[in-house]
Scaffold this active site. Structure first.
Site, PDB file in Angstrom:
ATOM      1  N   THR A  71      21.512  25.926  -4.555  1.00  0.00           N
ATOM      2  CA  THR A  71      22.201  26.438  -3.368  1.00  0.00           C
ATOM      3  C   THR A  71      21.211  26.586  -2.204  1.00  0.00           C
ATOM      4  OG1 THR A  71      23.798  27.626  -4.735  1.00  0.00           O
ATOM      5  CG2 THR A  71      23.513  28.414  -2.474  1.00  0.00           C
ATOM      6  N   GLN A 172      24.112  17.540  -9.587  1.00  0.00           N
ATOM      7  CA  GLN A 172      24.860  17.096 -10.775  1.00  0.00           C
ATOM      8  C   GLN A 172      24.464  15.689 -11.200  1.00  0.00           C
ATOM      9  OE1 GLN A 172      26.985  18.714 -12.728  1.00  0.00           O
ATOM     10  NE2 GLN A 172      27.152  20.596 -11.540  1.00  0.00           N
ATOM     11  N   HIS A 194      18.639  24.300 -13.678  1.00  0.00           N
ATOM     12  CA  HIS A 194      19.484  24.725 -14.799  1.00  0.00           C
ATOM     13  C   HIS A 194      20.577  23.726 -15.167  1.00  0.00           C
ATOM     14  CE1 HIS A 194      23.246  26.375 -12.835  1.00  0.00           C
ATOM     15  NE2 HIS A 194      22.470  26.379 -11.776  1.00  0.00           N
ATOM     16  N   CYS A 318      40.801  30.735  -7.490  1.00  0.00           N
ATOM     17  CA  CYS A 318      41.789  31.791  -7.324  1.00  0.00           C
ATOM     18  C   CYS A 318      41.400  32.621  -6.110  1.00  0.00           C
ATOM     19  CB  CYS A 318      41.833  32.661  -8.563  1.00  0.00           C
ATOM     20  SG  CYS A 318      43.103  33.916  -8.478  1.00  0.00           S
TER      21      CYS A 318
HETATM   22  N1  PLP Z   1      25.395  21.600  -5.888  1.00  0.00           N
HETATM   23  C1  PLP Z   1      26.141  21.209  -6.926  1.00  0.00           C
HETATM   24  C2  PLP Z   1      26.774  19.864  -6.901  1.00  0.00           C
HETATM   25  C3  PLP Z   1      26.323  22.064  -8.009  1.00  0.00           C
HETATM   26  O1  PLP Z   1      27.089  21.674  -9.030  1.00  0.00           O
HETATM   27  C4  PLP Z   1      25.702  23.336  -7.987  1.00  0.00           C
HETATM   28  C5  PLP Z   1      25.902  24.298  -9.101  1.00  0.00           C
HETATM   29  O2  PLP Z   1      26.995  24.505  -9.582  1.00  0.00           O
HETATM   30  C6  PLP Z   1      24.917  23.680  -6.885  1.00  0.00           C
HETATM   31  C7  PLP Z   1      24.787  22.785  -5.861  1.00  0.00           C
HETATM   32  C8  PLP Z   1      24.242  24.993  -6.798  1.00  0.00           C
HETATM   33  O3  PLP Z   1      23.104  25.069  -7.598  1.00  0.00           O
HETATM   34  P1  PLP Z   1      22.553  26.505  -8.092  1.00  0.00           P
HETATM   35  O4  PLP Z   1      23.475  26.939  -9.182  1.00  0.00           O
HETATM   36  O5  PLP Z   1      21.175  26.218  -8.595  1.00  0.00           O
HETATM   37  O6  PLP Z   1      22.549  27.395  -6.930  1.00  0.00           O
END
Ligand code: PLP
Length: 373
Positions: A71, A172, A194, A318
């Site tokens: 993020t 992803q 992760h 939701c």
């Molecule tokens: N971008 C995508 C495509 C994701 O799937 C995710 C996590 O679900 C993120 C960004 C965010 O990553 P993080 O969980 O390390 O903040």
């Protein structure tokens, strides 16, 4: 044994990553920004990890900025690139919220996608002009797994807005595709540990030489002033170990897991009346199985699956009590009734035949039960 089929949400840590991080949680606890021996030991580990991460992402070590999550890497990319070059921001309509919300905050535009989930290149061509300074198109989607034609997007952006920065969220994509090659045309590339067997709370952004991002975090000036904050050395070292193992095994993992996914998807399509697969399987990452079951509510299905030991996810969000199909399914034009009955089963390197067997034995009955209610 329950079946963990939510690897797109997060993965179990790879043993090599756990082993790699433990010394840095114990006696090698130094702050790499210092100058004495304890710091130097941490600094050495940090820089070795940076080299591994750079190699795995097809970048130079100087182009790696470590962050506290995927993020944060996405936010740094969109806000940071925009702050360095103010102008119009465009992102695909199926981006993760970590890109979508920054784009909204900057008053940006959404590029539509085709029913298969790939960005509509003709529409994008019409949207991108000289006033555009940031374009964000993810490499692989978190919900439906679609891999975007990033090289074509890069060529389009170079042609229509030569000065614009191309951002790609490869969070992803990394477990499944060669990000070094497929994201070579992007200026900023985000990953998160992760999702590929590393720890939570650590990510990286590739910032190609010649591309400027204004920092989000100000302070000690780490990462050449691009991201202040004391280094999460253990997390970074573990991310590098997980990356190396992921890249080493990727081809074999994709072949093995892709076959499991095909068995799962084909089995469910055959067993459940009205089931449909979302998107075009040929364009999806190997671990993604996304189906819709009309006449069923995702949340209710997840509860039944959870009780039977099948851990999955749905694409519905939701908001204020009303369940609506996700923005991804809406953008792909999936009818509302189908979108409400979405199920994402996401496989990972540890997924087994037994996991698939359990899902195949559980999902059809759960759908039938909900349809009877
Ligand atoms: N971008 C995508 C495509 C994701 O799937 C995710 C996590 O679900 C993120 C960004 C965010 O990553 P993080 O969980 O390390 O903040």
């Amino acid at each position: 044994m329950p079946a963990y089929l939510d690897n797109a949400a997060t993965t179990a840590m790879r043993p090599a990553a756990v082993e790699a991080m433990l010394p840095y949680l114990r006696d090698r606890f130094g702050n790499p920004s210092g100058s004495h021996a304890v710091s130097r030991e941490a600094k050495k580990a940090l820089e070795e990890a940076r080299e591994v991460v750079a190699t795995c992402l097809g970048a130079d070590p100087s182009e790696i900025v470590f962050t506290g999550s995927g993020t944060e890497a996405d936010n740094l990319a969109v806000f940071g690139a925009h702050a360095a070059r103010p102008g119009v921001v465009i992102c695909s309509a199926v981006e993760h919220h970590a890109v979508l919300h920054p784009t909204h905050a900057l008053g940006g535009l959404l590029a539509p996608v085709l029913p298969d989930g790939t960005v509509d290149l003709d529409a994008l061509r019409l949207l991108v002009g000289p006033e555009v300074t940031v374009v964000a198109v993810m490499l692989a989607n978190n919900e439906v797994g679609t891999i975007q034609p990033l090289a074509e997007v890069a060529a389009l952006v170079r042609d229509r807005a030569p000065g614009a920065v191309l951002v790609t969220d490869a969070v992803q994509a990394f477990p499944w595709v060669d990000v070094a090659r497929l994201a070579a045309g992007a200026h900023l590339v985000a990953v998160s540990a992760h999702k590929f067997g590393g720890p939570k709370g650590v990510g990286a952004l590739v910032v190609r030489r010649g591309t400027t991002v204004r920092p989000l975090l100000h302070g000690g000036g780490q990462e050449r002033d691009r991201r202040s904050g004391t280094y999460n050395v253990a997390g970074i070292v573990a991310m590098a170990a997980a990356m190396q193992a992921t890249v080493r095994d990727r081809e074999a993992t994709v072949a093995r897991v892709g076959a499991l996914r095909d068995r799962l998807a084909d089995g469910l399509l055959a067993a459940v009346d009205g089931a449909a697969e979302t998107g075009d399987r040929a364009l999806k990452v190997a671990g993604n199985c996304h189906l819709t079951f009309p006449g069923v509510e995702s949340e209710a299905l997840l509860v039944l699956l959870d009780a039977a030991g099948v851990y999955a996810a749905a694409g519905s969000a939701c908001a204020s009590g009303a369940v609506e199909p996700s923005h991804v399914l809406a953008a792909m034009g999936v009818p509302r009734e189908r979108g409400l009955g979405a199920l994402r089963l996401s496989l990972g390197p540890e997924t087994t035949d037994a996991d698939v067997d359990l899902a195949l034995a559980t999902v059809p009955g759960a759908v039938a039960r909900l349809r009877e209610e």
